[in-house]
Design a protein around this motif. Structure first.
Motif, short mmCIF file in Angstrom:
data_model
loop_
_atom_site.label_atom_id
_atom_site.label_comp_id
_atom_site.label_asym_id
_atom_site.label_seq_id
_atom_site.Cartn_x
_atom_site.Cartn_y
_atom_site.Cartn_z
N MET A 35 0.87 -1.18 0.00
CA MET A 35 0.00 0.00 0.00
C MET A 35 0.90 1.23 0.00
SD MET A 35 -2.72 1.19 2.96
CE MET A 35 -4.09 0.16 2.50
N ASP A 36 0.84 2.02 -1.08
CA ASP A 36 1.71 3.19 -1.15
C ASP A 36 1.17 4.33 -0.28
OD1 ASP A 36 -0.18 4.75 -2.61
OD2 ASP A 36 0.71 4.21 -4.53
N GLY A 37 1.90 5.42 -0.22
CA GLY A 37 1.52 6.53 0.63
C GLY A 37 0.17 7.13 0.30
N PHE A 38 -0.15 7.23 -0.97
CA PHE A 38 -1.44 7.80 -1.36
C PHE A 38 -2.59 6.86 -0.99
CE2 PHE A 38 1.31 10.25 -4.36
CZ PHE A 38 1.04 11.50 -3.83
N GLN A 39 -2.38 5.56 -1.16
CA GLN A 39 -3.40 4.59 -0.77
C GLN A 39 -3.61 4.62 0.74
OE1 GLN A 39 -1.33 1.32 -2.61
NE2 GLN A 39 -2.88 1.11 -4.20
N PHE A 40 -2.51 4.73 1.48
CA PHE A 40 -2.61 4.85 2.94
C PHE A 40 -3.45 6.05 3.31
CE2 PHE A 40 -1.31 6.79 6.90
CZ PHE A 40 -1.32 5.73 7.79
N MET A 41 -3.19 7.18 2.67
CA MET A 41 -3.92 8.41 3.00
C MET A 41 -5.40 8.31 2.67
SD MET A 41 -2.05 10.33 4.74
CE MET A 41 -3.29 11.62 4.89
N GLU A 42 -5.75 7.61 1.60
CA GLU A 42 -7.17 7.42 1.27
C GLU A 42 -7.89 6.77 2.45
OE1 GLU A 42 -7.86 5.31 -2.41
OE2 GLU A 42 -6.43 6.58 -3.46
N GLU A 43 -7.27 5.79 3.06
CA GLU A 43 -7.87 5.09 4.20
C GLU A 43 -7.73 5.90 5.49
OE1 GLU A 43 -9.74 2.41 3.75
OE2 GLU A 43 -9.24 2.67 1.62
#
Length: 98
Positions: A35-43
């Motif tokens: 899970m990249d940084g942008f995916q982490f931030m979405e969650e």
């Protein structure tokens, strides 16, 4: 310290109301496995209102791509974009601002 975004997110979810376990600051790399940084931030944005404390998030990357920087600026839960390598003065300033 976590190796990937999913591991970090699971930790935050497990400790939603534990002010001692939750970090004060997250230095989040854009490029991480699973899970990249942008995916982490979405969650993270979804669970942020449920957190037992305020957590300051900085996106960290070696990328100087304007698209990455602009994408980061559009996420209000991210305080700033830091280009690697991180200078010690920058880290000191971040800590002092807490």
């Amino acid at each position: 310290t976590f190796s990937d975004g999913e591991e970090a997110l699971n930790f935050v979810l497990k400790n939603l109301n534990d002010k001692i376990e939750l970090p004060d600051i997250i230095l989040l790399d854009i490029n991480m496995p699973i899970m990249d940084g942008f995916q982490f931030m979405e969650e993270f944005v979804k669970i942020k209102p449920k957190l037992g404390k305020k957590i300051v998030v900085y996106m960290v990357s070696s990328s100087v791509d304007p698209k990455d920087i602009e994408r980061t600026k559009k996420i209000s839960a991210i305080s700033d974009y830091i280009i690697k390598p991180i200078e010690i003065e920058k880290l000191k300033a971040i800590i002092e601002n807490l």
